[in-house]
Structure formats: C-alpha cells, structure tokens
Design an enzyme around this catalytic site. Structure first.
Site, PDB file in Angstrom:
ATOM      1  N   VAL A  79       0.758  -1.285  -0.027  1.00  0.00           N
ATOM      2  CA  VAL A  79       0.207  -0.217   0.185  1.00  0.00           C
ATOM      3  C   VAL A  79       0.950   1.151   0.046  1.00  0.00           C
ATOM      4  O   VAL A  79       1.567   1.436   0.897  1.00  0.00           O
ATOM      5  CB  VAL A  79      -0.977  -0.047   1.295  1.00  0.00           C
ATOM      6  CG1 VAL A  79      -1.655   1.450   1.296  1.00  0.00           C
ATOM      7  CG2 VAL A  79      -1.822  -1.164   1.278  1.00  0.00           C
ATOM      8  N   CYS A  80       0.533   2.149  -0.832  1.00  0.00           N
ATOM      9  CA  CYS A  80       1.317   3.448  -1.132  1.00  0.00           C
ATOM     10  C   CYS A  80       0.548   4.518  -0.311  1.00  0.00           C
ATOM     11  O   CYS A  80      -0.460   5.073  -1.009  1.00  0.00           O
ATOM     12  CB  CYS A  80       1.607   3.763  -2.655  1.00  0.00           C
ATOM     13  SG  CYS A  80       2.933   4.814  -2.554  1.00  0.00           S
ATOM     14  N   ILE A  81       0.785   4.870   0.891  1.00  0.00           N
ATOM     15  CA  ILE A  81      -0.060   5.971   1.556  1.00  0.00           C
ATOM     16  C   ILE A  81       0.869   6.958   2.247  1.00  0.00           C
ATOM     17  O   ILE A  81       2.016   6.269   2.842  1.00  0.00           O
ATOM     18  CB  ILE A  81      -1.126   5.275   2.260  1.00  0.00           C
ATOM     19  CG1 ILE A  81      -2.246   6.178   3.005  1.00  0.00           C
ATOM     20  CG2 ILE A  81      -0.423   4.140   3.174  1.00  0.00           C
ATOM     21  CD1 ILE A  81      -3.350   5.435   3.545  1.00  0.00           C
ATOM     22  N   CYS A 216       0.649   8.195  -3.533  1.00  0.00           N
ATOM     23  CA  CYS A 216       2.100   7.820  -3.452  1.00  0.00           C
ATOM     24  C   CYS A 216       2.851   8.685  -4.525  1.00  0.00           C
ATOM     25  O   CYS A 216       2.402   8.652  -5.660  1.00  0.00           O
ATOM     26  CB  CYS A 216       2.010   6.424  -3.954  1.00  0.00           C
ATOM     27  SG  CYS A 216       3.820   5.796  -4.086  1.00  0.00           S
TER      28      CYS A 216
END
Length: 226
Positions: A79-81, A216
């Site tokens: 997950v890109c957060i 992201c």
C-alpha cells in the site's frame, strides 16, 4: 502489545487483527471487511502489517495478500499511502512532512486511512498507473465505463471462498459492520453506547474528493494518461 490490546478492547469497524505467530509481536495479520454501501461491500481482504524494531519511530509496512486492483496499491500488494512514508523532509516528493508518519500515529489511524484510501483513491501519482487510468475513465464517464467497477466486483466475489475457508461471517449491513463500544457511566449513572466512526455519511462511496493525503508520489511512475 498495548496497541493489540487496545484494538481488541475497542475494535475498529471493518477490521480484525491477529498475530501471524503468537511468538512474534511484530507481524500481524489483518482482515478487512468491505464497508457497506460501497463497491467493496461484502469483501474479505487479507493483509499483513509488519513493524520495524524501532516502531513507533519508523512506520510499519502494510501489504495486501488478497489480489487488489487499486490506483494506490502496487501489484505485489504494498500500500502506498502518505501516513506510512518515513518522516523525512523530501521536497521532491510533493508531500508535506506533516502528512508522513510520526510517532503519534498508531495502528488505528493506519487502518482508518486504508479504508478511506479504498473508497477515495488518489490518482495524481499512482502506484498502479493502469488502475488509475481505468478509475478516472469510470469517474469521467459518470459510471458508464464500468471496467474498473467490474474488476472490483469480481475481486469482492472471489474473496467469499477465503471467508468460508476461514469461517468468517462478513458484515454486509451497517448494523453488522458497526462496532458498538461501551463507555464509562455518566454522572447520572447511565451507560451509553456509541457507534465509533459509524455514520452513514462516512460509509457512502464518496468519489468527489481525490485530493486526500493518502497518496504515493513516485517520480518514476510516469504519466498516468499516457
């Protein structure tokens, strides 16, 4: 250990957390239930949350084990957060330091951010460019181009087998999804029940706000419209 106990005593709606191995406190298994009244309703998504040894000074990592098609989730499930990015000042990233991880964050804020991310993708600098382009086509067509939604629906349907195998009943109504938490008695002696983060408006599929902080920024991600 304190965070695990807190989540067991006061659960977050839509999540179930357990240890992968009872002897390893740094490796959690997370089950995510798709919120009612969204395209993820009825879904059962499994993920891993891994903590570094210097937590909470460094952020944990969050990876989906279930196959996910989403603008802000890499093909390997990462997950890109913003909240999970290290607390460094990087002007090239486009992120403010306040949007990144800091020691005041915790697992509860991570879980809530992930749920928000599912329903409100950020497409400005995506982790999955193809998913981002498809999502924008769906939005711009006002739902007529259903390719993105059809993929999500198939993924939700495919998770039912995992839920059956794990003996998990997935909540599909607001009453089932909401966690009612007992609070301390008031001065007049009454006990109150409240629904933590369980407002109908919070669970609607709000597709109007792309500019959330869960994003992201990757200079090498390329132009999503290409």
């Amino acid at each position: 250990m304190l965070e695990m106990k807190s989540l067991q005593d006061e659960p977050v709606e839509g999540f179930k957390v357990t240890l992968v191995d009872e002897s390893d406190m740094y490796n959690w298994e997370v089950a995510i239930f798709g919120p009612p009244n969204t395209h993820y309703e009825g879904g059962y998504f499994k993920a891993r949350l891994k903590f570094p040894v210097d937590y909470p000074y460094s952020p944990p990592s969050f990876r989906f084990l279930t196959k996910m098609w989403h603008p802000n989730i890499y093909e390997n499930g990462d997950v890109c957060i913003s909240i999970l990015h290290p607390p460094v000042d990087d002007p090239q990233s486009g992120e403010l330091p306040s949007e990144r991880w800091n020691p005041t964050q915790n697992v509860r804020t991570i879980l809530l951010s992930v749920i928000s991310l599912l329903n409100e993708p950020n497409t400005f600098s995506p982790a999955n460019v193809d998913a981002s382009v498809m999502y924008r086509k769906w939005r711009e067509s006002k739902g007529k181009d259903r390719e993105y939604i059809d993929i999500i629906s198939k993924q939700v349907l495919s998770t039912k087998a995992d839920a059956d195998r794990d003996g998990v009943k997935v909540p599909v109504t607001l009453d089932e999804y909401c966690v009612r938490t007992q609070v301390q008695p008031t001065d007049d002696g009454y006990n109150l029940l409240y629904d933590d983060y369980c407002d109908d408006e919070d669970l609607e599929d709000d597709e109007e706000d792309e500019e959330n902080e869960d994003c992201c920024y990757d200079d090498d991600s390329g132009n999503e419209d290409s």
